[in-house]
Design a protein around this motif. Structure first.
Motif, PDB file in Angstrom:
ATOM      1  N   PRO A   1     105.920 -13.871 -79.453  1.00  0.00           N
ATOM      2  CA  PRO A   1     106.052 -12.860 -78.288  1.00  0.00           C
ATOM      3  C   PRO A   1     104.809 -11.841 -78.062  1.00  0.00           C
ATOM      4  N   GLN A   2     103.955 -12.178 -78.936  1.00  0.00           N
ATOM      5  CA  GLN A   2     102.639 -11.169 -78.872  1.00  0.00           C
ATOM      6  C   GLN A   2     101.552 -11.916 -77.860  1.00  0.00           C
ATOM      7  N   SER A   3     102.018 -13.113 -77.814  1.00  0.00           N
ATOM      8  CA  SER A   3     100.797 -13.850 -77.015  1.00  0.00           C
ATOM      9  C   SER A   3     101.264 -14.096 -75.569  1.00  0.00           C
ATOM     10  N   VAL A   4     102.246 -13.525 -75.018  1.00  0.00           N
ATOM     11  CA  VAL A   4     103.065 -13.890 -73.803  1.00  0.00           C
ATOM     12  C   VAL A   4     102.166 -12.918 -72.760  1.00  0.00           C
ATOM     13  N   THR A   5     101.858 -13.565 -71.618  1.00  0.00           N
ATOM     14  CA  THR A   5     101.413 -12.624 -70.532  1.00  0.00           C
ATOM     15  C   THR A   5     102.299 -13.340 -69.313  1.00  0.00           C
ATOM     16  N   VAL A   6     102.554 -12.510 -68.508  1.00  0.00           N
ATOM     17  CA  VAL A   6     103.526 -12.861 -67.221  1.00  0.00           C
ATOM     18  C   VAL A   6     102.837 -12.428 -65.714  1.00  0.00           C
ATOM     19  N   ILE A   7     102.925 -13.210 -64.745  1.00  0.00           N
ATOM     20  CA  ILE A   7     102.799 -12.818 -63.412  1.00  0.00           C
ATOM     21  C   ILE A   7     103.926 -13.329 -62.744  1.00  0.00           C
ATOM     22  N   ALA A   8     104.384 -12.221 -61.698  1.00  0.00           N
ATOM     23  CA  ALA A   8     105.541 -12.741 -60.969  1.00  0.00           C
ATOM     24  C   ALA A   8     104.995 -12.871 -59.453  1.00  0.00           C
ATOM     25  N   ARG A   9     105.574 -13.865 -58.833  1.00  0.00           N
ATOM     26  CA  ARG A   9     105.192 -13.947 -57.399  1.00  0.00           C
ATOM     27  C   ARG A   9     106.452 -14.289 -56.543  1.00  0.00           C
ATOM     28  N   LYS A  10     106.500 -13.646 -55.484  1.00  0.00           N
ATOM     29  CA  LYS A  10     107.463 -13.860 -54.724  1.00  0.00           C
ATOM     30  C   LYS A  10     107.627 -15.422 -54.138  1.00  0.00           C
ATOM     31  N   LEU A  11     108.723 -16.190 -54.203  1.00  0.00           N
ATOM     32  CA  LEU A  11     108.840 -17.428 -53.931  1.00  0.00           C
ATOM     33  C   LEU A  11     109.875 -17.627 -52.756  1.00  0.00           C
ATOM     34  N   MET A  12     109.366 -18.215 -51.702  1.00  0.00           N
ATOM     35  CA  MET A  12     110.518 -18.335 -50.825  1.00  0.00           C
ATOM     36  C   MET A  12     110.866 -19.924 -50.490  1.00  0.00           C
ATOM     37  N   ILE A  13     112.204 -19.954 -50.709  1.00  0.00           N
ATOM     38  CA  ILE A  13     112.887 -21.604 -50.868  1.00  0.00           C
ATOM     39  C   ILE A  13     113.309 -21.856 -49.618  1.00  0.00           C
ATOM     40  N   PRO A  14     113.157 -23.224 -49.026  1.00  0.00           N
ATOM     41  CA  PRO A  14     113.775 -23.652 -47.572  1.00  0.00           C
ATOM     42  C   PRO A  14     115.319 -23.897 -47.798  1.00  0.00           C
ATOM     43  N   ALA A  15     115.923 -23.535 -46.868  1.00  0.00           N
ATOM     44  CA  ALA A  15     117.290 -23.878 -46.830  1.00  0.00           C
ATOM     45  C   ALA A  15     117.895 -23.778 -45.356  1.00  0.00           C
ATOM     46  N   TRP A  16     119.213 -24.071 -45.126  1.00  0.00           N
ATOM     47  CA  TRP A  16     119.616 -24.165 -43.822  1.00  0.00           C
ATOM     48  C   TRP A  16     120.972 -23.437 -43.894  1.00  0.00           C
ATOM     49  N   LEU A  17     121.433 -22.520 -42.945  1.00  0.00           N
ATOM     50  CA  LEU A  17     122.395 -21.896 -42.606  1.00  0.00           C
ATOM     51  C   LEU A  17     123.338 -22.769 -41.878  1.00  0.00           C
ATOM     52  N   THR A  18     124.585 -23.217 -41.872  1.00  0.00           N
ATOM     53  CA  THR A  18     125.487 -23.615 -41.066  1.00  0.00           C
ATOM     54  C   THR A  18     127.119 -23.070 -41.253  1.00  0.00           C
ATOM     55  N   LYS A  19     128.115 -23.606 -40.670  1.00  0.00           N
ATOM     56  CA  LYS A  19     129.280 -23.042 -40.783  1.00  0.00           C
ATOM     57  C   LYS A  19     130.067 -24.458 -40.741  1.00  0.00           C
ATOM     58  N   LEU A  20     130.631 -24.480 -42.004  1.00  0.00           N
ATOM     59  CA  LEU A  20     131.482 -25.776 -42.376  1.00  0.00           C
ATOM     60  C   LEU A  20     132.753 -25.449 -41.811  1.00  0.00           C
ATOM     61  N   PRO A  21     133.655 -26.620 -41.413  1.00  0.00           N
ATOM     62  CA  PRO A  21     135.021 -26.559 -40.991  1.00  0.00           C
ATOM     63  C   PRO A  21     135.942 -25.754 -41.784  1.00  0.00           C
ATOM     64  N   ILE A  22     135.972 -26.046 -43.089  1.00  0.00           N
ATOM     65  CA  ILE A  22     136.847 -25.409 -43.873  1.00  0.00           C
ATOM     66  C   ILE A  22     136.191 -24.101 -44.950  1.00  0.00           C
ATOM     67  N   GLU A  23     135.151 -24.673 -45.302  1.00  0.00           N
ATOM     68  CA  GLU A  23     134.344 -23.536 -46.145  1.00  0.00           C
ATOM     69  C   GLU A  23     133.894 -22.361 -45.699  1.00  0.00           C
ATOM     70  N   GLY A  24     133.569 -22.430 -44.254  1.00  0.00           N
ATOM     71  CA  GLY A  24     132.943 -21.310 -43.410  1.00  0.00           C
ATOM     72  C   GLY A  24     131.404 -21.253 -43.580  1.00  0.00           C
ATOM     73  N   PRO A  25     130.873 -20.023 -43.345  1.00  0.00           N
ATOM     74  CA  PRO A  25     129.323 -20.046 -43.646  1.00  0.00           C
ATOM     75  C   PRO A  25     128.860 -20.467 -44.967  1.00  0.00           C
ATOM     76  N   THR A  26     128.007 -21.129 -44.745  1.00  0.00           N
ATOM     77  CA  THR A  26     127.375 -22.052 -46.067  1.00  0.00           C
ATOM     78  C   THR A  26     126.020 -22.267 -45.948  1.00  0.00           C
ATOM     79  N   ILE A  27     125.420 -21.846 -47.110  1.00  0.00           N
ATOM     80  CA  ILE A  27     123.793 -22.206 -47.311  1.00  0.00           C
ATOM     81  C   ILE A  27     123.707 -23.672 -47.915  1.00  0.00           C
ATOM     82  N   ILE A  28     122.797 -24.639 -47.061  1.00  0.00           N
ATOM     83  CA  ILE A  28     122.338 -25.949 -47.624  1.00  0.00           C
ATOM     84  C   ILE A  28     121.080 -25.828 -48.396  1.00  0.00           C
ATOM     85  N   HIS A  29     120.806 -25.792 -49.634  1.00  0.00           N
ATOM     86  CA  HIS A  29     119.765 -25.536 -50.370  1.00  0.00           C
ATOM     87  C   HIS A  29     118.777 -26.700 -50.050  1.00  0.00           C
TER      88      HIS A  29
END
Length: 328
Positions: A290-318
């Motif tokens: 644990p003493q050796s660890v260094t960390v950098i955080a970056r914002k990541l934008m992941i592609p997806a699609w919004l749709t409305k399924l007939p039964i499930e309703g609003p849904t994200i397709i990853h």
């Protein structure tokens, strides 16, 4: 590496001026330049001197009719050519037939015109006569830095922009057809996630190794996983983004890091491990220091699609896994 749009236009004899760029709000279409002369390869397709040339840029988000109509409100009068370089479009180019000063080249049309120029010997590409020598910057004290591995995905991410966007892996239209969901409206969006770039050492009883890990924390999928490679897009699509549902703090990440990166490795047995007449290997834990660890955080934008399924309703397709995620 493929030729850029400007290089291909130059290869067919076009000369572009980048002086006096149109003053319009930034959007999905980018001004390439104004045509100063019209070579035969362009003139025979109705592109003449004085025409402003625009590009959609490359990307996975379709170029839509709304984007074109918004652009038409601000653009000046005159002749305009839009070259769509995206993988798909979401309109019929004939929709703008009434705009007599506007010509749109779809990806197929653009490819056909370049192919025709090649077959007609109207495209000339010259190769550089001397190799390009990379410039290695000196460090603050004037000494040359240690060169990182050029194909290291970690290094490129570490030195890149603070926000990173990646292209989709799944073909959403093929996927929805396979699931019997063809014909649904699919609106592209970006899902906010976190990209953790972690350096540290793994240690066994006798050895140690310096390691680098690329970790994707995706709160929409409720996952935090180590991945081998991330290939960022050159530009982030200008579309709706959904904020992360939750995000780990750095302390929370460090707490769970051992379970993600520690591993068992085979080691050759030394004479002190077993009796001398036994040979072979031994699986040993390589633990995170644990003493050796260094960390950098970056914002990541992941592609997806919004749709409305007939039964499930609003849904994200990853866009990476293809998983259907409820959205409210």
């Amino acid at each position: 590496m493929g030729l850029s749009l400007v290089e291909l236009l130059g290869a067919v004899g076009a000369e572009l001026s980048t002086q006096n760029a149109p003053q319009i709000p930034s959007g999905s279409l980018h001004w390439i330049g104004r045509l100063e002369n019209s070579p035969r390869a362009l003139a025979k397709h109705g592109i003449f001197s004085g025409c402003d040339i625009w590009s959609s840029g490359e990307g996975w988000v379709p170029l839509g009719v709304t984007e074109i109509e918004r652009w038409l409100v601000d653009v000046s009068q005159g002749d305009h050519l839009i070259i769509c370089q995206r993988s798909s479009i979401d309109f019929d180019a004939d929709h703008f037939a009434s705009e007599t000063s506007l010509i749109i080249w779809t990806p197929n049309k653009y490819s056909q015109i370049i192919g025709d120029a090649v077959l007609s010997n109207e495209l000339s590409i010259t190769s550089p006569t001397s190799p390009v020598v990379p410039i290695i910057p000196a460090s603050i004290d004037g000494s040359l830095p240690v060169s990182p591995t050029h194909d290291s995905p970690f290094t490129s991410l570490e030195l890149g922009d603070s926000t990173i966007s990646i292209p989709p892996v799944v073909d959403v239209h093929a996927l929805m057809k396979e699931r019997g969901r063809s014909g649904l409206s699919l609106n592209p969006v970006l899902l906010e996630a976190t990209l953790w770039l972690v350096r540290g050492s793994l240690e066994s009883a006798e050895n140690s190794a310096q390691m680098e890990w690329i970790i994707v924390e995706d709160s929409f999928s409720n996952t935090c996983v180590v991945t081998e490679k991330i290939t960022p897009m050159q530009t982030i699509p200008n579309i709706t983004s959904l904020p992360a549902i939750s995000q780990l703090t750095e302390m929370e990440l460090l707490h769970g890091l051992p379970s993600l990166v520690e591993e068992r490795r085979a080691e050759v047995l030394s004479s002190g491990d077993v009796d001398s007449h036994v040979s072979g290997g031994l699986l040993r834990w390589w633990r995170l220091n644990p003493q050796s660890v260094t960390v950098i955080a970056r914002k990541l934008m992941i592609p997806a699609w919004l749709t409305k399924l007939p039964i499930e309703g609003p849904t994200i397709i990853h866009g990476i896994s293809g998983t259907e995620l409820p959205f409210s």
